[in-house]
Design a protein around this motif. Structure first.
Motif, PDB file in Angstrom:
ATOM      1  N   UNK A  47      -3.839  29.565  28.992  1.00  0.00           N
ATOM      2  CA  UNK A  47      -3.308  30.443  29.710  1.00  0.00           C
ATOM      3  C   UNK A  47      -4.025  32.084  29.604  1.00  0.00           C
ATOM      4  N   UNK A  48      -3.928  32.547  30.706  1.00  0.00           N
ATOM      5  CA  UNK A  48      -4.357  34.034  30.734  1.00  0.00           C
ATOM      6  C   UNK A  48      -5.996  34.184  30.838  1.00  0.00           C
ATOM      7  N   UNK A  49      -6.655  33.017  31.010  1.00  0.00           N
ATOM      8  CA  UNK A  49      -7.999  32.901  31.357  1.00  0.00           C
ATOM      9  C   UNK A  49      -8.387  32.894  32.740  1.00  0.00           C
ATOM     10  N   UNK A  50      -9.639  33.176  33.271  1.00  0.00           N
ATOM     11  CA  UNK A  50     -10.131  32.980  34.507  1.00  0.00           C
ATOM     12  C   UNK A  50     -10.170  31.622  34.958  1.00  0.00           C
ATOM     13  N   UNK A  51     -10.058  31.339  36.325  1.00  0.00           N
ATOM     14  CA  UNK A  51      -9.798  30.108  36.894  1.00  0.00           C
ATOM     15  C   UNK A  51     -11.055  29.178  36.335  1.00  0.00           C
ATOM     16  N   UNK A  52     -10.830  27.897  36.494  1.00  0.00           N
ATOM     17  CA  UNK A  52     -12.130  26.871  36.088  1.00  0.00           C
ATOM     18  C   UNK A  52     -13.369  27.220  36.633  1.00  0.00           C
ATOM     19  N   UNK A  53     -14.454  27.640  35.898  1.00  0.00           N
ATOM     20  CA  UNK A  53     -15.751  28.039  36.387  1.00  0.00           C
ATOM     21  C   UNK A  53     -16.401  26.813  36.872  1.00  0.00           C
ATOM     22  N   UNK A  54     -17.515  27.572  37.844  1.00  0.00           N
ATOM     23  CA  UNK A  54     -18.337  26.377  38.376  1.00  0.00           C
ATOM     24  C   UNK A  54     -19.168  25.658  37.351  1.00  0.00           C
ATOM     25  N   UNK A  55     -18.960  24.236  37.126  1.00  0.00           N
ATOM     26  CA  UNK A  55     -19.999  23.495  36.052  1.00  0.00           C
ATOM     27  C   UNK A  55     -21.295  23.812  36.035  1.00  0.00           C
ATOM     28  N   UNK A  56     -21.996  23.732  34.977  1.00  0.00           N
ATOM     29  CA  UNK A  56     -23.373  23.646  34.764  1.00  0.00           C
ATOM     30  C   UNK A  56     -23.835  22.340  35.633  1.00  0.00           C
ATOM     31  N   UNK A  57     -24.829  22.723  36.602  1.00  0.00           N
ATOM     32  CA  UNK A  57     -25.330  21.746  37.202  1.00  0.00           C
ATOM     33  C   UNK A  57     -26.448  20.767  36.496  1.00  0.00           C
ATOM     34  N   UNK A  58     -26.537  19.607  36.851  1.00  0.00           N
ATOM     35  CA  UNK A  58     -27.594  18.747  36.019  1.00  0.00           C
ATOM     36  C   UNK A  58     -28.563  18.213  37.040  1.00  0.00           C
ATOM     37  N   UNK A  59     -29.507  18.370  37.059  1.00  0.00           N
ATOM     38  CA  UNK A  59     -30.387  17.907  37.936  1.00  0.00           C
ATOM     39  C   UNK A  59     -30.590  16.368  37.993  1.00  0.00           C
ATOM     40  N   UNK A  60     -30.597  15.672  39.214  1.00  0.00           N
ATOM     41  CA  UNK A  60     -30.601  14.403  39.536  1.00  0.00           C
ATOM     42  C   UNK A  60     -32.034  13.849  39.233  1.00  0.00           C
ATOM     43  N   UNK A  61     -32.191  12.596  38.824  1.00  0.00           N
ATOM     44  CA  UNK A  61     -33.694  11.953  38.848  1.00  0.00           C
ATOM     45  C   UNK A  61     -34.293  12.471  40.147  1.00  0.00           C
ATOM     46  N   UNK A  62     -35.650  12.620  40.279  1.00  0.00           N
ATOM     47  CA  UNK A  62     -35.859  12.567  41.716  1.00  0.00           C
ATOM     48  C   UNK A  62     -36.233  11.314  42.400  1.00  0.00           C
ATOM     49  N   UNK A  63     -35.996  11.150  43.455  1.00  0.00           N
ATOM     50  CA  UNK A  63     -35.876   9.942  44.283  1.00  0.00           C
ATOM     51  C   UNK A  63     -37.502   9.341  44.400  1.00  0.00           C
ATOM     52  N   UNK A  64     -37.957   7.978  43.965  1.00  0.00           N
ATOM     53  CA  UNK A  64     -39.305   7.735  44.031  1.00  0.00           C
ATOM     54  C   UNK A  64     -39.356   7.350  45.639  1.00  0.00           C
ATOM     55  N   UNK A  65     -40.712   7.620  46.125  1.00  0.00           N
ATOM     56  CA  UNK A  65     -40.749   7.345  47.728  1.00  0.00           C
ATOM     57  C   UNK A  65     -41.980   6.369  47.994  1.00  0.00           C
ATOM     58  N   UNK A  66     -42.658   6.059  46.857  1.00  0.00           N
ATOM     59  CA  UNK A  66     -43.944   5.122  46.805  1.00  0.00           C
ATOM     60  C   UNK A  66     -43.561   3.815  47.262  1.00  0.00           C
ATOM     61  N   UNK A  67     -44.067   3.078  48.356  1.00  0.00           N
ATOM     62  CA  UNK A  67     -43.823   1.659  48.705  1.00  0.00           C
ATOM     63  C   UNK A  67     -44.630   0.742  48.070  1.00  0.00           C
TER      64      UNK A  67
END
Length: 423
Positions: A47-67
């Motif tokens: 109680x008495x605090x600011x609304x829920x802050x936006x969460x810390x983003x976690x980078x997703x693993x890059x999507x491999x594109x090699x066939x």
């Protein structure tokens, strides 16, 4: 034209977290939206605090594109001298994904995309210099990346309990490392020399963490999964000072160097063996803005938790955790705490913290035996009485405060809920 400008804006945002990085590094998740989201159903912000802050983003693993067609496949050659050497049974199937062509020895391509069958008695090998490498090696017993793979920035290894030995000496430029399923209780994983590593995830993790909720099963589905790859363990893991995000999902190990992580922003620790962590403080992590501590039912107790010099701490989530002693000094006014179940806290000391935060800490604590509330300038007689009036009666709790604050009104208020006031 408008579409082109919009796309440029999105790209600029996605790179804003890593403006000091090289242009060819993998994309980083965009900065959080400054617009404050509505509180999450099922949580109980202080109680008495600011609304829920936006969460810390976690980078997703890059999507491999090699066939697969771009890879050079040598099923009849030995993998002994390969850059990456993986031991597993002949006939086992593995999944190999990357962003650049590879040379694969000791395995042949199957009818399934990215899936290979081991043809060599000693396992298979990988050569090349990709930036991203995603391996699913369920039956592997050893994984050795001892020769240099200088461009490798993101490595994901998914395995099962058979993996007992892991070496990453040749991956010095890693920025993201995901390991899920290795059960190597006797092995030390030394990442202290990986000076570019920003994210370490042991156990399965979601690509992006949303707001905390009391229903961990929904937000972290892998945590409740019976899949062996959700459990990951090492004897101990040595952390690099470059680390920004630490994620232990149903993982357990001792952490070496946890007090020397100046860049750490978020720590998500869900472990069945909290006792291995010993005394946890992240002492050097003054930029920490998100901390979650939780463990599965029946796990051991964390010896101590210290939260001090954390001016940016926005979220504090303690779930089903037993902590023998908790010490908090200077908890920020806007830190959000969440009322959870089975948070056992027998001993707590809180200093230089606003009264509203002190009340929240005492409200989420169960099995409380002693509370040291000295050195809190914000605590007045009136506020102490109000705190007592809002707490559930529990007999046998010893409260320590300064003599000048132990007035008759304060003593009476706490005696009504079964507490004893000590000076």
């Amino acid at each position: 034209m408008k579409r082109t400008l919009a796309l440029a804006t999105i790209v600029a945002l996605s790179l804003s977290l890593g403006s000091c990085r090289k242009k060819n590094n993998e994309p980083i998740a965009p900065k959080p939206n400054p617009e404050k989201p509505a509180p999450t159903p099922g949580t109980n912000p202080t109680p008495g605090t600011n609304p829920t802050p936006t969460p810390t983003p976690i980078p997703a693993p890059p999507t491999p594109v090699n066939g697969d067609n771009n890879n050079t496949i040598k099923p009849d050659e030995s993998p002994v001298n390969a850059t990456v050497s993986i031991k597993l049974t002949k006939g086992a199937r593995v999944t190999i994904k990357s962003d650049k062509p590879l040379t694969i020895t000791g395995a042949k391509l199957t009818e399934t995309q990215h899936t290979y069958e081991v043809t060599n008695e000693s396992g298979f090998g990988i050569d090349g210099d990709p930036e991203t490498l995603d391996l699913s090696i369920a039956q592997a017993t050893e994984f050795a990346l001892d020769k240099e793979m200088p461009s490798l920035k993101s490595l994901k290894i998914t395995t099962e309990e058979s993996l007992k030995k892991l070496s990453l000496q040749g991956a010095k430029n890693l920025e993201q490392l995901d390991i899920a399923g290795a059960i190597a209780d006797e092995q030390t994983l030394d990442l202290s020399k990986h000076s570019k590593l920003r994210l370490l995830a042991l156990g399965n993790r979601p690509d992006m963490i949303g707001k905390f909720t009391t229903n961990l099963g929904k937000e972290y589905p892998s945590i409740n999964s019976s899949n062996p790859s959700t459990s990951t363990s090492f004897k101990e893991v040595s952390l690099p000072t470059s680390l920004e995000v630490l994620f232990l999902a149903k993982a357990y190990c001792a952490l070496v160097g946890a007090d020397n992580l100046p860049n750490l922003r978020a720590a998500y620790i869900y472990t069945p063996k909290a006792e291995l962590l010993g005394d946890l403080s992240f002492a050097g992590s003054t930029n920490l803005d998100r901390l979650m501590l939780a463990y599965t039912s029946g796990g051991g107790a964390l010896n101590s938790l210290t939260i001090k010099n954390k001016p940016h701490l926005r979220d504090l989530f303690l779930y089903q955790m037993t902590i023998k002693h908790t010490s908090i000094d200077g908890l920020p006014t806007n830190t959000l705490m969440y009322k959870t179940t089975n948070y056992h806290l027998p001993s707590i000391e809180v200093h230089n913290t606003p009264a509203v935060k002190i009340l929240s800490l005492l409200q989420i604590a169960t099995n409380l035996e002693s509370a040291d509330l000295t050195n809190n300038p914000d605590l007045t007689e009136e506020k102490l009485v109000k705190i007592a009036e809002k707490l559930t009666a529990v007999k046998g709790v010893n409260l320590k405060i300064e003599a000048d604050k132990a007035t008759d009104a304060v003593k009476d208020a706490f005696q009504k809920i079964g507490w004893t006031v000590n000076k």
